[in-house]
Design a protein around this motif. Structure first.
Motif, PDB file in Angstrom:
ATOM      1  N   ILE B 314      24.338  10.585  32.112  1.00 54.89           N
ATOM      2  CA  ILE B 314      24.913  11.232  30.930  1.00 54.89           C
ATOM      3  C   ILE B 314      25.452  10.202  29.939  1.00 54.89           C
ATOM      4  CG2 ILE B 314      26.862  12.665  30.141  1.00 54.89           C
ATOM      5  CD1 ILE B 314      26.517  14.237  32.830  1.00 54.89           C
ATOM      6  N   VAL B 315      26.181   9.214  30.448  1.00 51.13           N
ATOM      7  CA  VAL B 315      26.906   8.316  29.540  1.00 51.13           C
ATOM      8  C   VAL B 315      26.142   7.041  29.165  1.00 51.13           C
ATOM      9  CG1 VAL B 315      29.141   9.177  30.339  1.00 51.13           C
ATOM     10  CG2 VAL B 315      28.181   7.105  31.380  1.00 51.13           C
ATOM     11  N   GLN B 316      25.096   6.695  29.915  1.00 48.86           N
ATOM     12  CA  GLN B 316      24.394   5.446  29.610  1.00 48.86           C
ATOM     13  C   GLN B 316      23.951   5.329  28.145  1.00 48.86           C
ATOM     14  OE1 GLN B 316      23.281   2.327  31.717  1.00 48.86           O
ATOM     15  NE2 GLN B 316      23.609   2.089  29.520  1.00 48.86           N
ATOM     16  N   PRO B 317      23.480   6.384  27.501  1.00 51.69           N
ATOM     17  CA  PRO B 317      23.051   6.243  26.098  1.00 51.69           C
ATOM     18  C   PRO B 317      24.150   5.738  25.166  1.00 51.69           C
ATOM     19  CG  PRO B 317      22.237   8.301  27.000  1.00 51.69           C
ATOM     20  CD  PRO B 317      23.185   7.731  28.022  1.00 51.69           C
ATOM     21  N   PHE B 318      25.412   5.891  25.578  1.00 50.66           N
ATOM     22  CA  PHE B 318      26.522   5.463  24.721  1.00 50.66           C
ATOM     23  C   PHE B 318      27.003   4.049  25.050  1.00 50.66           C
ATOM     24  CE2 PHE B 318      26.671  10.086  25.273  1.00 50.66           C
ATOM     25  CZ  PHE B 318      26.505  10.489  23.952  1.00 50.66           C
ATOM     26  N   PHE B 319      26.476   3.478  26.136  1.00 51.13           N
ATOM     27  CA  PHE B 319      26.829   2.112  26.530  1.00 51.13           C
ATOM     28  C   PHE B 319      25.675   1.192  26.141  1.00 51.13           C
ATOM     29  CE2 PHE B 319      30.433   2.281  29.698  1.00 51.13           C
ATOM     30  CZ  PHE B 319      30.678   3.635  29.631  1.00 51.13           C
ATOM     31  N   ILE B 320      25.969   0.130  25.391  1.00 52.77           N
ATOM     32  CA  ILE B 320      24.904  -0.824  25.049  1.00 52.77           C
ATOM     33  C   ILE B 320      24.467  -1.606  26.293  1.00 52.77           C
ATOM     34  CG2 ILE B 320      24.291  -2.821  23.622  1.00 52.77           C
ATOM     35  CD1 ILE B 320      26.183  -1.625  21.464  1.00 52.77           C
ATOM     36  N   PRO B 321      25.394  -2.169  27.076  1.00 57.33           N
ATOM     37  CA  PRO B 321      24.947  -2.800  28.333  1.00 57.33           C
ATOM     38  C   PRO B 321      24.510  -1.751  29.354  1.00 57.33           C
ATOM     39  CG  PRO B 321      27.337  -2.966  28.110  1.00 57.33           C
ATOM     40  CD  PRO B 321      26.839  -2.318  26.855  1.00 57.33           C
ATOM     41  N   THR B 322      23.709  -2.175  30.282  1.00 56.53           N
ATOM     42  CA  THR B 322      23.265  -1.275  31.340  1.00 56.53           C
ATOM     43  C   THR B 322      24.378  -1.132  32.372  1.00 56.53           C
ATOM     44  OG1 THR B 322      20.964  -1.918  31.038  1.00 56.53           O
ATOM     45  CG2 THR B 322      21.552  -0.928  33.167  1.00 56.53           C
TER      46      THR B 322
END
Lengths: 259, 324
Positions: B314-322
């Protein structure tokens, strides 16, 4: 248990007397029995007419087991469900706006569902139905203000109780069930608080419940039961038979009584 | 009865003196822990102080499973904190403050809205500090510039959630989803903390604060008269998938992607049911003998967990790093 001790209280304010409180704490430490007699929960000046049928044998919760902790939750859900069920036909409810009525109606359904769910899960281990003082409950729903204040107190009490009891559960499945319920209680508290807050926009998670570390209220079971007793709405005797694991006890952070 | 003390308030004077001494050493160039460096990078004095206290009084090694939960929770709290700071215009990244200026102006016009956003941000910052003080590490080296709140994992944005910077109703819908995801994430991790009851209790107490946030945001949306009845005045979650988000306002940029994101926030996870679930501990709570209120009230009465991998998705798209 062979070394079991029993201390009887018949007035809530006896817990505030140092000698009684010391005995109370000693008994908790020894795994003894504390009985809060029905009369302890009777309203001062009550005409007595409503304490017609208190259950004669006290409900002694064994908080050393998951079943006991769930029964503790069941007792609180009985209280909330009974209160909101009464509230729906009260003068206080009639004075609410349409949006506010939706909140109280939702809360009544949710708490009755919680009560009946825990009753079914506990099965034959469930404590009996708690008897309530209808006069006191009626007084606590008589106006919009007292209805909302009491609702806030009940919801914060519920959040604190579940937050303080989770650490005593030994089954992950039971902890999950408690977790599924406590966040709903927190939503309820926030909604009621927000109604009482007008347009200020902060009381839903006010500094009176969320501390500077960002942590919500929590209360140990004995703290909660004493607080519930002070509401004078329960005519049944609720007591701690065997306390929860003392090594897991943490300091309480409870919500102040709403004014 | 109320004890609103901070972690630092609870430190005795002797320890506080040691902390001050250590702070002086750091100021003079002494080497510090990565947590402290990260906290300073986040520009948060409370966070830095909490990290400093751990820097001085290193705790015993936490079991890997507990440590993993704390590290993951810290990443989520930093994300939430930075999101609200950008909305409020207090981010360390000037471009984010500028980007959210239009929606900020709309929020200022709504009585109580900015107060609420400030109150929520204050709690998220406190959660970051508390987790660091409890032993969490910023394992993804997150800073204020680690996030793309448009959901495109790009420093220049361009994702489907960009409308949150200009549309208050959409911003609040996203905030509701973020808070509810936090509630589900903590609920899903509780069982992993049972071996440390002090940390479990702290996590439960953060969990209920996130639920308070989500409830208030729902009420703000309902008060704005644009949200449907699924967005309950009681602050509870009705239904599952995008319907639970109040699915009629998915934005105009990319409703398909936004709808898919809300489906994940309120839908089933790898080992968790949808928020529309009405079966708990084998009991159908929509048709209990003494509580026959039907499916909607039953859905509202219980919240559902999510696994870590579900939350990451859910939240990965909002985090630039993996993250993982």
């Amino acid at each position: 248990m062979a070394n079991e001790r029993e201390v009887l209280f018949n007035r809530g304010d006896q817990l505030l007397v140092s000698t009684s409180r010391r005995s109370f704490l000693q008994v908790l430490g020894l795994g003894g029995v504390v009985v809060l007699l029905p009369s302890m929960f009777a309203a001062c000046g009550d005409d007595g007419g409503d304490i017609t049928n208190p259950t004669t044998s006290p409900f002694r919760l064994d908080l050393s087991t998951d079943t006991g902790i769930l029964n503790y939750a069941y007792a609180l859900e009985q209280l909330e469900a009974a209160y909101y069920t009464s509230a729906l036909t009260s003068a206080g409810f009639a004075a609410l706006s349409t949006a506010e009525k939706e909140v109280l109606s939702d809360l009544q359904k949710h708490e009755v569902i919680h009560r009946e769910f825990l009753k079914q899960v506990l099965g034959s281990a469930a404590i009996p139905n708690i008897v309530f003082n209808t006069t006191t409950v009626g007084n606590l729903t008589a106006s919009r203000d007292v209805l909302l204040r009491t609702s806030q107190l009940l919801e914060d009490t519920g959040v604190a109780a579940y937050n303080g009891a989770g650490k005593y559960l030994t089954s992950a499945a039971n902890l999950l069930v408690a977790g599924k319920i406590v966040s709903v209680e927190a939503r309820h508290s926030a909604a009621i608080r927000d109604i009482r807050d007008g347009t200020n926009g902060r009381l839903f998670a006010g500094d009176d419940v969320v501390n500077a570390s960002g942590l919500d209220v929590k209360a140990e079971p004995d703290t909660t039961l004493t607080a519930v007793g002070s509401l004078n709405v329960v005519t049944s005797a609720l007591s701690i038979g065997t306390p929860a694991n003392e090594s897991r006890r943490t300091p309480d952070q409870t919500a102040p009584t709403p004014t | 009865m109320t004890t609103n003390t901070t972690i630092l308030d609870g430190i005795d004077p002797e320890i506080a003196a040691d902390l001050a001494e250590r702070a002086d050493e750091v100021a003079q160039g002494a080497s510090t822990s990565s947590a402290l460096t990260a906290a300073l990078a986040l520009g948060s004095i409370p966070v830095a102080m909490a990290a400093l206290s751990r820097d001085v009084y290193a705790q015993g090694t936490l079991p890997a499973n507990i440590k993993g939960v704390l590290d993951f929770a810290l990443a989520l709290e930093i994300f939430e904190n930075e999101f609200y700071k950008a909305v409020l215009g207090t981010s360390a990244v000037a471009a984010l403050n500028t980007a959210f200026a239009p929606v900020r102006a709309l929020a200022i016009a709504v009585p109580g809205a900015v107060n609420t956003l400030q109150q929520i941000q204050k709690h998220e910052a406190a959660h970051v500090a508390t987790l660091l003080a409890t032993g969490a590490t910023n394992v993804f080296n997150l800073t204020a510039s680690s996030f793309d709140f448009t959901g495109n994992r790009s420093a220049t944005g361009g994702g489907p959630f960009a409308e949150a910077t200009t549309n208050l109703a959409f911003l609040l819908q996203v905030a509701q989803g973020v808070e509810d995801t936090g509630v589900r994430a903590y609920k899903g991790q509780a069982a992993n903390l049972m071996s440390n009851t002090a940390i479990l209790e702290a996590a439960l107490r953060i969990h209920s604060v996130e639920a308070r946030h989500a409830a208030r945001v729902r009420r703000m949306r309902r008060a704005a008269a644009g949200a449907p009845a699924e967005v309950r005045w009681s602050g509870t979650v009705r239904g599952g998938e995008r319907a639970a988000a109040g699915g009629t306002t998915l934005g105009t940029l990319n409703p398909t992607a936004v709808g898919s994101a809300f489906d994940k926030m309120y839908g089933a996870g790898a080992s968790s049911p949808s928020e529309s679930n009405i079966m708990h501990a084998g009991v159908n709570v929509s048709a209990l003998a003494g509580a026959t209120f039907g499916a909607e009230a039953a859905q509202e009465a219980f919240d559902e967990p999510l696994d870590r991998a579900d939350v990451v998705a859910i939240v990965q798209p909002f985090f630039i790093p993996t993250i993982s």
